[in-house]
Design an enzyme around this catalytic site. Structure first.
Site, PDB file in Angstrom:
ATOM      1  N   ARG A   1     -17.589  21.983 -28.813  1.00 18.29           N
ATOM      2  CA  ARG A   1     -16.327  21.715 -29.521  1.00 18.29           C
ATOM      3  C   ARG A   1     -16.570  20.917 -30.804  1.00 18.29           C
ATOM      4  O   ARG A   1     -15.926  21.133 -31.822  1.00 18.29           O
ATOM      5  CB  ARG A   1     -15.348  20.997 -28.591  1.00 18.29           C
ATOM      6  CG  ARG A   1     -14.954  21.921 -27.447  1.00 18.29           C
ATOM      7  CD  ARG A   1     -13.939  21.344 -26.513  1.00 18.29           C
ATOM      8  NE  ARG A   1     -13.738  22.262 -25.393  1.00 18.29           N
ATOM      9  CZ  ARG A   1     -12.896  22.055 -24.398  1.00 18.29           C
ATOM     10  NH1 ARG A   1     -12.151  20.973 -24.374  1.00 18.29           N
ATOM     11  NH2 ARG A   1     -12.771  22.925 -23.424  1.00 18.29           N
TER      12      ARG A   1
ATOM     13  N   ASP B   1       3.236  15.239 -24.097  1.00 19.44           N
ATOM     14  CA  ASP B   1       1.794  15.484 -24.050  1.00 19.44           C
ATOM     15  C   ASP B   1       1.179  14.809 -25.273  1.00 19.44           C
ATOM     16  O   ASP B   1       1.858  14.601 -26.287  1.00 19.44           O
ATOM     17  CB  ASP B   1       1.494  16.993 -24.061  1.00 19.44           C
ATOM     18  CG  ASP B   1       0.131  17.310 -23.460  1.00 19.44           C
ATOM     19  OD1 ASP B   1       0.074  17.755 -22.301  1.00 19.44           O
ATOM     20  OD2 ASP B   1      -0.891  17.081 -24.144  1.00 19.44           O
TER      21      ASP B   1
HETATM   22  C1  LIG Z   1      -4.570  20.144 -17.022  1.00 19.91           C
HETATM   23  S1  LIG Z   1      -3.141  19.824 -18.002  1.00 19.91           S
HETATM   24  C2  LIG Z   1      -1.923  19.583 -16.732  1.00 19.91           C
HETATM   25  C3  LIG Z   1      -0.640  20.312 -17.041  1.00 19.91           C
HETATM   26  C4  LIG Z   1       0.423  20.232 -15.939  1.00 19.91           C
HETATM   27  N1  LIG Z   1       0.811  18.870 -15.693  1.00 19.91           N
HETATM   28  C5  LIG Z   1      -0.054  20.904 -14.680  1.00 19.91           C
HETATM   29  O1  LIG Z   1      -0.336  20.217 -13.694  1.00 19.91           O
HETATM   30  O2  LIG Z   1      -0.170  22.125 -14.664  1.00 19.91           O
HETATM   31  C6  LIG Z   1      -3.442  18.151 -18.570  1.00 19.91           C
HETATM   32  C7  LIG Z   1      -2.606  17.769 -19.784  1.00 19.91           C
HETATM   33  O3  LIG Z   1      -2.678  16.351 -19.954  1.00 19.91           O
HETATM   34  C8  LIG Z   1      -2.692  16.072 -21.337  1.00 19.91           C
HETATM   35  N2  LIG Z   1      -3.268  14.732 -21.579  1.00 19.91           N
HETATM   36  C9  LIG Z   1      -4.557  14.342 -21.481  1.00 19.91           C
HETATM   37  N3  LIG Z   1      -4.694  13.053 -21.823  1.00 19.91           N
HETATM   38  C10 LIG Z   1      -3.454  12.606 -22.132  1.00 19.91           C
HETATM   39  C11 LIG Z   1      -2.937  11.347 -22.564  1.00 19.91           C
HETATM   40  N4  LIG Z   1      -3.729  10.290 -22.756  1.00 19.91           N
HETATM   41  N5  LIG Z   1      -1.614  11.249 -22.790  1.00 19.91           N
HETATM   42  C12 LIG Z   1      -0.801  12.316 -22.607  1.00 19.91           C
HETATM   43  N6  LIG Z   1      -1.222  13.530 -22.210  1.00 19.91           N
HETATM   44  C13 LIG Z   1      -2.537  13.675 -21.973  1.00 19.91           C
HETATM   45  C14 LIG Z   1      -3.533  17.196 -21.920  1.00 19.91           C
HETATM   46  O4  LIG Z   1      -3.299  17.379 -23.299  1.00 19.91           O
HETATM   47  C15 LIG Z   1      -3.114  18.388 -21.069  1.00 19.91           C
HETATM   48  O5  LIG Z   1      -2.115  19.149 -21.688  1.00 19.91           O
END
Ligand SMILES: C[S@@+](CC[C@H](N)C(=O)[O-])C[C@H]1O[C@@H](n2cnc3c(N)ncnc32)[C@H](O)[C@@H]1O
Length: 302
Positions: free
Chosen positions: A45, A154
């Site tokens: 990345r 997010d």
């Molecule tokens: C694997 S996805 C989970 C999506 C959904 N909650 C689910 O369970 O299907 C994780 C999400 O957390 C977000 N994320 C990661 N670190 C974060 C942070 N510090 N604050 C807010 N969102 C965050 C990522 O951008 C990503 O979209």
């Protein structure tokens, strides 16, 4: 291009120092813990971003990304290290519990004037908060006329734009129960291959960028917080702090939903009692009416 950048680009590898620098920044900015096995992913990345920005040293790229001129690149840097995997009706037992045991009563209270707030924290491309809205509307078709709101947040602005669009392949809505895939979507093209959520659904949800690892701008509390498959990427102290903050941000009988591979440690037994698989209530008298009982119960899910 200097030797170090070439090394990253050609072999998908990264020096110890550069990996440590990137991992440190990602932890500081997002709370995400990049374990050593993520090295190849980081190298790949990072090399893409070096190529795109024309920087030939990692230090030069980072200085630019953190500068006032690098705001757009900072957004891309954040996107590069988040994992956005999600789908409709993921961990469907949570939506079943909401539909059967929680929302009927909560929506009855909303009909009597209660303010209802639901937060999907780490909502990715939107399938989770839209799924919440479908179930709210199933329980209460007139929810849009009541004081009922879903907040979806997010850290990743790129994925948040996808969430706001609310357009999905028709095939991805097949996992939705109770005809929700038909009820809450409309076709966006003649082929019907892509579908958009309808306005009734959109009107219930506000999408905002929010870093869970930063300040939260809330004045009121939430009835339900769903934060699933997000904390799994954080280190243990960051997770623990997050559970504490969620506990403080929930109403007295509030509910926290977490992902199947996440756990809340016994140190938070004062705040939560487990009331379902990955479901925690702030009403600690609900299951096990004393602290030791709750601790034992929560200990089981570690
Ligand atoms: C694997 S996805 C989970 C999506 C959904 N909650 C689910 O369970 O299907 C994780 C999400 O957390 C977000 N994320 C990661 N670190 C974060 C942070 N510090 N604050 C807010 N969102 C965050 C990522 O951008 C990503 O979209």
């Amino acid at each position: 291009m200097n030797q170090m950048a070439q090394h990253i680009l050609e072999e998908g590898s990264i020096s110890d120092a550069d990996f440590a620098r990137i991992a440190g920044l990602v932890r500081e900015m997002m709370g995400i813990d990049l374990q050593p096995h993520k090295r190849t992913m980081v190298a790949s990345r990072l090399s893409k971003r070096l190529r795109a920005t024309g920087y030939d040293t990692v230090d030069g790229y980072i200085d630019y990304m953190l500068s006032a001129q690098g705001q757009d690149e900072k957004t891309r840097f954040v996107s590069a290290y988040t994992t956005n995997m999600t789908r409709f009706n993921r961990e469907g037992h949570h939506f079943e519990q909401l539909a059967n045991d929680i929302l009927p009563d909560l929506m009855n209270q909303a009909r009597k004037g209660k303010r209802v707030r639901i937060w999907s924290a780490g909502c990715s491309s939107g399938e989770e908060p839209y799924g919440l809205a479908f179930n709210v509307l199933d329980a209460c078709p007139e929810a849009g006329d009541l004081d009922v709101k879903i907040l979806a947040t997010d850290i990743d602005t790129e994925i948040l734009a996808t969430a706001k669009r609310g357009v999905y392949p028709a095939s991805s809505t097949g996992t939705l129960p109770n005809g929700q895939g038909d009820k809450y979507f409309m076709p966006v093209d003649r082929s019907g291959e892509r579908r958009s959520v309808n306005d009734k659904v959109r009107d219930l949800i506000s999408f905002r960028r929010l870093n869970l690892h930063g300040e939260w701008p809330f004045t009121g509390k939430f009835d339900i917080i769903m934060c699933r498959n997000v904390a799994i990427y954080f280190d243990a102290p960051t997770q623990s702090r997050l559970w504490q903050r969620f506990g403080e941000q929930l109403c007295q009988n509030g509910l926290l939903f977490i992902g199947h591979s996440e756990g809340i440690g016994p140190e938070h037994a004062e705040l939560f009692t487990m009331v379902g698989r990955g479901v925690f209530s702030t009403d600690t008298s609900r299951v096990g009416n004393n602290k030791s009982n709750a601790t034992l119960h929560m200990g089981n899910i570690q």
